[in-house]
Scaffold this motif. Sequence first.
Motif, PDB file in Angstrom:
ATOM      1  N   SER A  98       0.856  -1.185   0.000  1.00 18.04           N
ATOM      2  CA  SER A  98       0.000   0.000   0.000  1.00 18.04           C
ATOM      3  C   SER A  98       0.890   1.232   0.000  1.00 18.04           C
ATOM      4  CB  SER A  98      -0.937  -0.001   1.212  1.00 18.04           C
ATOM      5  OG  SER A  98      -0.175   0.018   2.405  1.00 18.04           O
ATOM      6  N   ALA A  99       0.343   2.361  -0.432  1.00 16.32           N
ATOM      7  CA  ALA A  99       1.127   3.595  -0.509  1.00 16.32           C
ATOM      8  C   ALA A  99       1.581   4.009   0.881  1.00 16.32           C
ATOM      9  CB  ALA A  99       0.300   4.699  -1.164  1.00 16.32           C
ATOM     10  N   SER A 130       4.224   4.824  -3.854  1.00 14.26           N
ATOM     11  CA  SER A 130       3.229   5.828  -4.232  1.00 14.26           C
ATOM     12  C   SER A 130       2.237   5.250  -5.233  1.00 14.26           C
ATOM     13  CB  SER A 130       3.901   7.040  -4.892  1.00 14.26           C
ATOM     14  OG  SER A 130       4.927   7.538  -4.094  1.00 14.26           O
ATOM     15  N   THR A 131       1.013   5.782  -5.191  1.00 17.65           N
ATOM     16  CA  THR A 131       0.036   5.404  -6.208  1.00 17.65           C
ATOM     17  C   THR A 131       0.454   6.015  -7.538  1.00 17.65           C
ATOM     18  OG1 THR A 131      -1.326   7.308  -5.645  1.00 17.65           O
ATOM     19  CG2 THR A 131      -1.862   5.212  -4.558  1.00 17.65           C
ATOM     20  N   LEU A 147      -6.278   7.241 -11.529  1.00 16.96           N
ATOM     21  CA  LEU A 147      -5.584   6.340 -10.613  1.00 16.96           C
ATOM     22  C   LEU A 147      -5.546   4.931 -11.200  1.00 16.96           C
ATOM     23  CD1 LEU A 147      -4.267   6.032  -7.809  1.00 16.96           C
ATOM     24  CD2 LEU A 147      -6.532   5.441  -6.946  1.00 16.96           C
ATOM     25  N   PRO A 149      -5.137   1.287 -10.228  1.00 19.55           N
ATOM     26  CA  PRO A 149      -5.112   0.424  -9.026  1.00 19.55           C
ATOM     27  C   PRO A 149      -4.168  -0.767  -9.150  1.00 19.55           C
ATOM     28  CG  PRO A 149      -7.099   0.028 -10.307  1.00 19.55           C
ATOM     29  CD  PRO A 149      -6.380   1.165 -10.965  1.00 19.55           C
ATOM     30  N   TYR A 152       2.005   0.632  -8.643  1.00 19.69           N
ATOM     31  CA  TYR A 152       2.603   1.469  -7.612  1.00 19.69           C
ATOM     32  C   TYR A 152       3.982   1.888  -8.097  1.00 19.69           C
ATOM     33  CZ  TYR A 152      -0.908   0.173  -4.122  1.00 19.69           C
ATOM     34  OH  TYR A 152      -2.079  -0.008  -3.424  1.00 19.69           O
TER      35      TYR A 152
END
Length: 158
Positions: A98-99, A130-131, A147, A149, A152
């Motif tokens: 996750s970010a 980071s996203t 974005l 998903p 990353y």
Amino acid sequence: MSTKKKLHNIVRHSGLSRIDSGCVRELTYQNDEAGLSILEVIISIAILTIIASSSVAAVLGSFSSVRLAKEETQATSLAVEAIEAVDSIRNQGWGNISAGTYGLDNSSGTWVLQGSSDTIGKFTRITTISTVQRSTSSEIVSTGGTLDPDSYQVATSV
């Protein structure tokens, strides 16, 4: 005697005598060899001192360069290791990522994201996840995109 003057130079140990048309003039020169030797020694010592200090500076500079190169190599290795560790974590399961800003731990034999940094020797490693946003042409953009998903961006600093 002819109209041409005959010059005869006679070198003696104590000086120089010159015979010129029957007139003798004694030209005496003091033996300055001892003074020149001292001057030569002083100049030689000065030159050797300059050469020696230049050599010492070069050797010390090379030691510093070698140390710096070694540290840069270690830091680069740690950065590469962090990217590979995040890749390993992703391979364990996409949900593990996750970010955020993390440190890494491998004490259990498996890489995990942990804390906000990790310290190895005198190096502190920070891994930032980071996203990612993508433009309509699927290129990564910093702002104004959609974005993604499934992506990353991983950056590490050491």
